[in-house]
Design an enzyme around this catalytic site. Structure first.
Site, PDB file in Angstrom:
ATOM      1  N   SER A 143     -36.329  12.657   7.437  1.00  0.00           N
ATOM      2  CA  SER A 143     -36.122  11.207   7.328  1.00  0.00           C
ATOM      3  C   SER A 143     -35.687  10.821   5.926  1.00  0.00           C
ATOM      4  O   SER A 143     -36.059  11.482   4.943  1.00  0.00           O
ATOM      5  CB  SER A 143     -37.434  10.490   7.657  1.00  0.00           C
ATOM      6  OG  SER A 143     -37.385   9.126   7.296  1.00  0.00           O
ATOM      7  N   TYR A 174     -46.023   8.908   6.674  1.00  0.00           N
ATOM      8  CA  TYR A 174     -44.890   9.314   7.506  1.00  0.00           C
ATOM      9  C   TYR A 174     -43.904  10.145   6.694  1.00  0.00           C
ATOM     10  O   TYR A 174     -43.493  11.236   7.092  1.00  0.00           O
ATOM     11  CB  TYR A 174     -44.195   8.080   8.084  1.00  0.00           C
ATOM     12  CG  TYR A 174     -42.876   8.380   8.762  1.00  0.00           C
ATOM     13  CD1 TYR A 174     -42.834   9.145   9.931  1.00  0.00           C
ATOM     14  CD2 TYR A 174     -41.675   7.930   8.224  1.00  0.00           C
ATOM     15  CE1 TYR A 174     -41.631   9.434  10.554  1.00  0.00           C
ATOM     16  CE2 TYR A 174     -40.470   8.213   8.837  1.00  0.00           C
ATOM     17  CZ  TYR A 174     -40.455   8.967   9.998  1.00  0.00           C
ATOM     18  OH  TYR A 174     -39.256   9.258  10.608  1.00  0.00           O
TER      19      TYR A 174
END
Length: 338
Positions: free
Chosen positions: A127, A152
């Site tokens: 990501s 995350y």
């Protein structure tokens, strides 16, 4: 090729599976169909895939080690694309355990399965969030990313490190893909475009964080899928010039690589909203809010490596992509979503 896609009922997973099936690949898709967002949307994506020849689906959870071991034993996968993960920066503050389970334990099970079954290429979703506290723009894969600002992001950085270990120890080719704000038809309801569209249609205020002072490298789903397919077809190889005295963060002596996949054309959030207003023919009511914990004000992808090494550069502008999403949204919900 025979390719396993985890998270096959998800936004990127379903779009990628369709493209692979269209070109003649065999796809084994797995998904646990959790209720992080509307399960019916996941089932609708899945229904499209199940109409196609060459697609097999299993409702499985990558966190279940025994189930994953049996899956790898039953199939001889040429490649694996791991898209199954607990997504979302903000939700990682509310439910960190979900990220540890899916993104760390689950990915470990994927790597073990690849290792023991002779998979030729393990590709996985990282990501743009891994850039965290970095302020040098655009974000380059060659920059150090040791300062994430959400769990995350940390879990995605951990995936890259775990993959490197397997590339080093077992010569398993591994490629990580740092996606930059993916949007488009069949998207995720927890993401801004979905929330904004719903709010504008219903005349409800839309949440605009950091009072709109945000910049994102919005990347259209078709561009993401094209980039992913090119990566799947190009297994990572060790870089002969890699130097441990001045280690390059994007490459390795082992068969390991990370790439940015972004539009390389960052857009102000307020411009994004303007294009959406134009597509819907209706003005938004803005609820200007402070920055949320774990978020970053700017994302911008340096896609030089993707272009130079894989011959691909995403090009879809928001002026093209957002109307495509709006068209799909109106058709899918029939203006009746509340």
């Amino acid at each position: 090729m025979k390719i396993m896609i985890t998270g096959a009922a998800g936004f990127i997973g379903s779009a990628l599976s369709l493209r692979l099936l269209e070109r003649g690949d065999e796809v084994v898709g797995i998904d646990n169909l959790n209720d992080y967002y509307d399960v019916n949307l996941k089932k609708a994506r899945l229904a499209q895939l199940q109409q196609r020849d060459g697609f097999e689906f299993g409702r499985l959870d990558i966190v279940d080690r025994g189930v994953m071991q049996r899956l790898f034993e039953e199939h001889a996968f040429d490649a694996v694309m791991n898209l199954a993960a607990q997504a979302g920066v903000r939700y990682s503050i509310e439910n960190p355990a979900a990220y540890i389970d899916a993104n760390l334990v689950g990915f470990g099970n994927i790597l073990e399965g690849c290792r023991h079954s002779g998979v030729k290429h393990c590709v996985y979703a990282s990501s743009s969030s891994v850039y965290g506290a970095n302020t040098k723009l655009p974000f380059s894969e060659h920059d150090n990313v040791d300062h994430p600002v959400s769990l995350y992001a940390a879990s995605k950085k951990a995936n890259e490190l775990m993959a490197h270990c397997y590339a080093h120890l077992y010569q398993l080719p591994c490629t990580g893909l740092r996606f930059f704000t993916v949007y488009g038809p069949w998207g995720r309801p927890d993401m801004a475009l979905f929330k904004f569209t719903k709010g504008i249609i219903e005349g409800a205020p839309i949440p605009v964080f950091n009072e709109g002072n945000m910049v994102r490298d919005f990347t259209y789903i078709d561009d993401i899928v094209e980039g992913v397919i090119r990566v799947i077809d190009t297994p990572a190889r060790g870089s002969p010039g890699w130097d441990g005295q001045s280690p390059d963060s994007a490459t390795s002596y082992a068969p390991w690589r990370v790439y940015n996949i972004g539009n390389n054309n960052p857009i102000q959030l307020m411009r994004y909203i303007e294009v959406l207003e134009e597509s819907l023919g209706k003005k938004a009511v803005l609820d200007l809010l402070p920055m949320q914990d774990g978020d970053v004000p700017v994302t911008a992808a340096d896609t030089t490596d993707l272009a130079n090494e894989l011959g691909y550069k995403p090009t879809t502008s928001v002026e093209v992509g957002i109307p495509q999403f709006v068209r799909w949204y109106k058709e899918y919900y029939g203006f009746t979503q509340h």
